[in-house]
Write a protein that holds these residues in place. Structure first.
Motif, PDB file in Angstrom:
ATOM      1  N   GLN A 299       0.827  -1.210   0.000  1.00  0.00           N
ATOM      2  CA  GLN A 299       0.000   0.000   0.000  1.00  0.00           C
ATOM      3  C   GLN A 299       0.856   1.253   0.000  1.00  0.00           C
ATOM      4  OE1 GLN A 299      -2.342  -0.736   3.481  1.00  0.00           O
ATOM      5  NE2 GLN A 299      -3.647  -2.245   2.477  1.00  0.00           N
ATOM      6  N   LYS A 300       1.989   1.220   0.712  1.00  0.00           N
ATOM      7  CA  LYS A 300       2.891   2.367   0.709  1.00  0.00           C
ATOM      8  C   LYS A 300       3.491   2.560  -0.677  1.00  0.00           C
ATOM      9  CE  LYS A 300       5.470   3.137   4.397  1.00  0.00           C
ATOM     10  NZ  LYS A 300       4.811   4.206   5.145  1.00  0.00           N
ATOM     11  N   THR A 301       3.835   1.465  -1.343  1.00  0.00           N
ATOM     12  CA  THR A 301       4.343   1.566  -2.713  1.00  0.00           C
ATOM     13  C   THR A 301       3.287   2.131  -3.640  1.00  0.00           C
ATOM     14  OG1 THR A 301       5.813  -0.330  -2.355  1.00  0.00           O
ATOM     15  CG2 THR A 301       5.316   0.259  -4.633  1.00  0.00           C
ATOM     16  N   GLU A 302       2.047   1.687  -3.473  1.00  0.00           N
ATOM     17  CA  GLU A 302       0.949   2.191  -4.294  1.00  0.00           C
ATOM     18  C   GLU A 302       0.764   3.693  -4.108  1.00  0.00           C
ATOM     19  OE1 GLU A 302      -3.852   1.313  -4.864  1.00  0.00           O
ATOM     20  OE2 GLU A 302      -2.576  -0.104  -3.772  1.00  0.00           O
ATOM     21  N   ALA A 303       0.902   4.174  -2.876  1.00  0.00           N
ATOM     22  CA  ALA A 303       0.751   5.608  -2.615  1.00  0.00           C
ATOM     23  C   ALA A 303       1.872   6.405  -3.267  1.00  0.00           C
ATOM     24  CB  ALA A 303       0.718   5.852  -1.112  1.00  0.00           C
ATOM     25  N   LYS A 304       3.101   5.901  -3.216  1.00  0.00           N
ATOM     26  CA  LYS A 304       4.221   6.618  -3.823  1.00  0.00           C
ATOM     27  C   LYS A 304       4.079   6.690  -5.343  1.00  0.00           C
ATOM     28  CE  LYS A 304       7.505   5.440  -0.147  1.00  0.00           C
ATOM     29  NZ  LYS A 304       8.738   4.687   0.191  1.00  0.00           N
ATOM     30  N   ILE A 305       3.608   5.611  -5.948  1.00  0.00           N
ATOM     31  CA  ILE A 305       3.399   5.641  -7.400  1.00  0.00           C
ATOM     32  C   ILE A 305       2.277   6.615  -7.742  1.00  0.00           C
ATOM     33  CG2 ILE A 305       2.662   4.255  -9.386  1.00  0.00           C
ATOM     34  CD1 ILE A 305       4.097   1.890  -8.165  1.00  0.00           C
ATOM     35  N   GLY A 306       1.248   6.685  -6.898  1.00  0.00           N
ATOM     36  CA  GLY A 306       0.176   7.647  -7.127  1.00  0.00           C
ATOM     37  C   GLY A 306       0.683   9.079  -7.117  1.00  0.00           C
ATOM     38  N   VAL A 307       1.642   9.371  -6.236  1.00  0.00           N
ATOM     39  CA  VAL A 307       2.234  10.711  -6.193  1.00  0.00           C
ATOM     40  C   VAL A 307       2.984  10.991  -7.485  1.00  0.00           C
ATOM     41  CG1 VAL A 307       4.002  12.120  -5.062  1.00  0.00           C
ATOM     42  CG2 VAL A 307       2.370  10.817  -3.696  1.00  0.00           C
ATOM     43  N   ARG A 308       3.745  10.023  -7.984  1.00  0.00           N
ATOM     44  CA  ARG A 308       4.471  10.208  -9.240  1.00  0.00           C
ATOM     45  C   ARG A 308       3.507  10.476 -10.390  1.00  0.00           C
ATOM     46  NH1 ARG A 308       9.754   8.123  -9.542  1.00  0.00           N
ATOM     47  NH2 ARG A 308       9.651   8.858 -11.679  1.00  0.00           N
ATOM     48  N   ILE A 309       2.365   9.802 -10.382  1.00  0.00           N
ATOM     49  CA  ILE A 309       1.384   9.989 -11.456  1.00  0.00           C
ATOM     50  C   ILE A 309       0.809  11.401 -11.420  1.00  0.00           C
ATOM     51  CG2 ILE A 309      -0.893   9.269 -12.276  1.00  0.00           C
ATOM     52  CD1 ILE A 309      -0.177   6.424 -11.400  1.00  0.00           C
ATOM     53  N   LEU A 310       0.396  11.862 -10.254  1.00  0.00           N
ATOM     54  CA  LEU A 310      -0.193  13.196 -10.160  1.00  0.00           C
ATOM     55  C   LEU A 310       0.827  14.287 -10.500  1.00  0.00           C
ATOM     56  CD1 LEU A 310      -2.511  12.998  -7.012  1.00  0.00           C
ATOM     57  CD2 LEU A 310      -3.102  12.763  -9.423  1.00  0.00           C
ATOM     58  N   ASN A 311       2.070  14.112 -10.080  1.00  0.00           N
ATOM     59  CA  ASN A 311       3.096  15.087 -10.424  1.00  0.00           C
ATOM     60  C   ASN A 311       3.371  15.105 -11.920  1.00  0.00           C
ATOM     61  OD1 ASN A 311       3.476  16.073  -7.840  1.00  0.00           O
ATOM     62  ND2 ASN A 311       5.206  14.737  -7.383  1.00  0.00           N
ATOM     63  N   ARG A 312       3.338  13.942 -12.541  1.00  0.00           N
ATOM     64  CA  ARG A 312       3.548  13.890 -13.998  1.00  0.00           C
ATOM     65  C   ARG A 312       2.407  14.588 -14.721  1.00  0.00           C
ATOM     66  NH1 ARG A 312       6.120  14.781 -18.078  1.00  0.00           N
ATOM     67  NH2 ARG A 312       6.238  13.282 -19.789  1.00  0.00           N
ATOM     68  N   MET A 313       1.195  14.422 -14.247  1.00  0.00           N
ATOM     69  CA  MET A 313       0.055  15.098 -14.858  1.00  0.00           C
ATOM     70  C   MET A 313       0.150  16.611 -14.665  1.00  0.00           C
ATOM     71  SD  MET A 313      -3.173  12.606 -13.979  1.00  0.00           S
ATOM     72  CE  MET A 313      -3.312  10.981 -14.748  1.00  0.00           C
ATOM     73  N   THR A 314       0.677  17.039 -13.527  1.00  0.00           N
ATOM     74  CA  THR A 314       0.865  18.473 -13.302  1.00  0.00           C
ATOM     75  C   THR A 314       1.887  19.043 -14.273  1.00  0.00           C
ATOM     76  OG1 THR A 314       0.327  18.206 -10.953  1.00  0.00           O
ATOM     77  CG2 THR A 314       1.508  20.200 -11.587  1.00  0.00           C
ATOM     78  N   GLU A 315       2.942  18.276 -14.567  1.00  0.00           N
ATOM     79  CA  GLU A 315       3.954  18.736 -15.515  1.00  0.00           C
ATOM     80  C   GLU A 315       3.378  18.928 -16.914  1.00  0.00           C
ATOM     81  OE1 GLU A 315       7.066  15.895 -15.467  1.00  0.00           O
ATOM     82  OE2 GLU A 315       7.658  16.285 -13.380  1.00  0.00           O
ATOM     83  N   LEU A 316       2.389  18.132 -17.271  1.00  0.00           N
ATOM     84  CA  LEU A 316       1.809  18.232 -18.611  1.00  0.00           C
ATOM     85  C   LEU A 316       1.031  19.526 -18.801  1.00  0.00           C
ATOM     86  CD1 LEU A 316       0.555  14.555 -19.079  1.00  0.00           C
ATOM     87  CD2 LEU A 316       2.631  15.600 -19.993  1.00  0.00           C
ATOM     88  N   GLY A 317       0.618  20.146 -17.740  1.00  0.00           N
ATOM     89  CA  GLY A 317      -0.104  21.412 -17.845  1.00  0.00           C
ATOM     90  C   GLY A 317      -1.166  21.531 -16.775  1.00  0.00           C
ATOM     91  N   ARG A 318      -1.285  22.706 -16.209  1.00  0.00           N
ATOM     92  CA  ARG A 318      -2.317  22.980 -15.217  1.00  0.00           C
ATOM     93  C   ARG A 318      -2.993  24.306 -15.565  1.00  0.00           C
ATOM     94  NH1 ARG A 318       0.465  25.060  -9.663  1.00  0.00           N
ATOM     95  NH2 ARG A 318       2.256  26.173 -10.535  1.00  0.00           N
ATOM     96  N   PRO A 319      -4.224  24.504 -15.148  1.00  0.00           N
ATOM     97  CA  PRO A 319      -4.972  25.698 -15.570  1.00  0.00           C
ATOM     98  C   PRO A 319      -4.547  26.943 -14.793  1.00  0.00           C
ATOM     99  CG  PRO A 319      -6.329  24.337 -14.128  1.00  0.00           C
ATOM    100  CD  PRO A 319      -5.051  23.574 -14.341  1.00  0.00           C
ATOM    101  N   ASN A 320      -4.632  28.075 -15.465  1.00  0.00           N
ATOM    102  CA  ASN A 320      -4.482  29.379 -14.835  1.00  0.00           C
ATOM    103  C   ASN A 320      -5.845  30.053 -14.798  1.00  0.00           C
ATOM    104  OD1 ASN A 320      -1.673  29.033 -14.631  1.00  0.00           O
ATOM    105  ND2 ASN A 320      -1.351  29.866 -16.675  1.00  0.00           N
ATOM    106  N   PHE A 321      -6.284  30.429 -13.607  1.00  0.00           N
ATOM    107  CA  PHE A 321      -7.628  30.971 -13.446  1.00  0.00           C
ATOM    108  C   PHE A 321      -7.595  32.494 -13.328  1.00  0.00           C
ATOM    109  CE2 PHE A 321      -8.114  26.614 -11.872  1.00  0.00           C
ATOM    110  CZ  PHE A 321      -9.243  26.218 -12.580  1.00  0.00           C
ATOM    111  N   GLU A 322      -8.674  33.082 -13.810  1.00  0.00           N
ATOM    112  CA  GLU A 322      -8.874  34.524 -13.681  1.00  0.00           C
ATOM    113  C   GLU A 322     -10.293  34.761 -13.225  1.00  0.00           C
ATOM    114  OE1 GLU A 322      -7.630  38.032 -16.556  1.00  0.00           O
ATOM    115  OE2 GLU A 322      -9.480  37.097 -17.258  1.00  0.00           O
ATOM    116  N   ARG A 323     -10.447  35.496 -12.134  1.00  0.00           N
ATOM    117  CA  ARG A 323     -11.778  35.724 -11.603  1.00  0.00           C
ATOM    118  C   ARG A 323     -12.526  36.720 -12.471  1.00  0.00           C
ATOM    119  NH1 ARG A 323     -13.345  37.360  -5.334  1.00  0.00           N
ATOM    120  NH2 ARG A 323     -15.604  37.502  -5.649  1.00  0.00           N
ATOM    121  N   THR A 324     -13.773  36.389 -12.786  1.00  0.00           N
ATOM    122  CA  THR A 324     -14.607  37.258 -13.613  1.00  0.00           C
ATOM    123  C   THR A 324     -15.761  37.870 -12.843  1.00  0.00           C
ATOM    124  OG1 THR A 324     -15.931  35.342 -14.338  1.00  0.00           O
ATOM    125  CG2 THR A 324     -14.031  35.978 -15.685  1.00  0.00           C
ATOM    126  N   ALA A 325     -16.144  37.262 -11.713  1.00  0.00           N
ATOM    127  CA  ALA A 325     -17.246  37.816 -10.918  1.00  0.00           C
ATOM    128  C   ALA A 325     -17.164  37.287  -9.494  1.00  0.00           C
ATOM    129  CB  ALA A 325     -18.588  37.428 -11.517  1.00  0.00           C
TER     130      ALA A 325
END
Length: 325
Positions: A299-325
């Motif tokens: 389970q600890k190994t599974e959690a560490k791999i999950g972190v690598r996956i989310l970080n890799r997805m963040t590297e691919l691009g994340r949104p920039n938000f601008e408030r409109t209202a």
């Protein structure tokens, strides 16, 4: 902060409206999450076989990188180990790579204690604004089926606690730990901070981390200049020397008394901690709300791999938000 602080008038509070300013880049990043070439590189294929061992014992056929890659594919595409074996076999055939694919039993056995290397940050000297939070993940157990089938008395559900540290500047997860449900958040904090490889200027956490041990630990690790923002409980009192030498906690208590909790939250920047809560929601949406592995090491190994996956997805691009209202 209180979960229902404005519950009596929440329907009268207008909801903020925001728009994504980099939609084209972010949209392409979402597409690339399903691209196999993102998760499989030529270097991984070249390092597929395990290095020749020089000590006594049997020779392993697959490297740790090969096992980690197969387990990563299984988690990204939400496949059990048998289906993961079939997926990797078809990928090897399409790539024309003459490699042997690990059996599902090999994947299950090798992930026990698998060392998942943490990817180094691009700029190790860049300061980190650390937001820490934890959430519960379900694990395999009898569950509701046993209670419904045999009319047994409901047992306390078994689960694990996932602790994550998010860098608010880069959006990456910089530390992770999986503990049993009886381990408190302040108890797990030292092991989390051991994984942080850079200077920390700001630390955000919820009231579970409130206390002198946490403050002393942060000051020892990152210096007395670190800005710590942890909300004290509503019945918190000032320290005996608050008039002559107020602590950070004393200043928070005084500001809450003067501004109110919502005013203190806006003035102190505590609102940023909501991104840590969003990270937990993201984990349960992308990775899943429960752990598939049955042993604690797996389970600890599974959690560490999950972190690598989310970080890799963040590297691919994340949104920039601008408030409109």
């Amino acid at each position: 902060m209180p979960h229902k602080f404005n519950a009596d008038r929440r329907d009268k509070i207008p909801k903020q409206k925001q728009r994504v300013t980099n939609w084209a880049e972010y949209n392409e990043g979402l597409r690339r999450r399903g691209d196999l070439t993102v998760w499989i590189s030529e270097d991984a294929i070249g390092l597929w076989s395990a290095a020749r061992r020089t000590t006594r014992g049997g020779q392993r056929r697959y490297s740790n990188l090969a096992i980690e890659l197969c387990l990563t594919l299984g988690m990204v595409f939400k496949q059990p180990l048998r289906q993961t074996q079939g997926l990797m076999r078809s990928i090897a055939r399409l790539l024309g790579a003459e490699i042997a694919v690990p059996e599902f039993s090999t994947l299950s056995g090798r992930r026990n204690g698998l060392i998942v290397e943490t990817a180094p940050r691009e700029n190790s000297r860049a300061t980190i604004h650390l937001a820490v939070d934890s959430t519960g993940l379900k694990i395999f157990g009898e569950g509701e089926w046993l209670e419904e089938k045999h009319k047994t008395k409901g047992k306390r559900r078994s689960w694990r606690k996932l602790h994550l540290g998010l860098d608010l500047v880069s959006g990456e997860i910089v530390c992770c730990d999986l503990t049993k449900d009886d381990v408190g958040d302040p108890t797990a904090l030292p092991d989390l901070l051991d994984q942080v490889d850079g200077p920390v200027d700001l630390f955000l956490a919820d009231g579970a981390y409130d206390g002198e041990p946490t403050s002393e630990l942060l000051a020892t690790r990152f210096g007395s200049t670190i800005e710590v923002t942890i909300p004290p409980p509503k019945n918190a009192v000032l320290s005996p020397n608050a008039a002559q030498d107020p602590t950070v906690r004393d200043r928070h208590i005084a500001e809450i008394a003067a501004r109110g909790r919502m005013g203190w939250q806006r003035a102190s920047g505590y609102n940023q901690r909501s991104r840590a809560e969003t990270l937990m929601s993201r984990w349960k949406t992308v990775i899943g709300p429960k752990l598939k592995a049955r042993s604690f090491k797996n389970q600890k190994t599974e959690a560490k791999i999950g972190v690598r996956i989310l970080n890799r997805m963040t590297e691919l691009g994340r949104p920039n938000f601008e408030r409109t209202a």
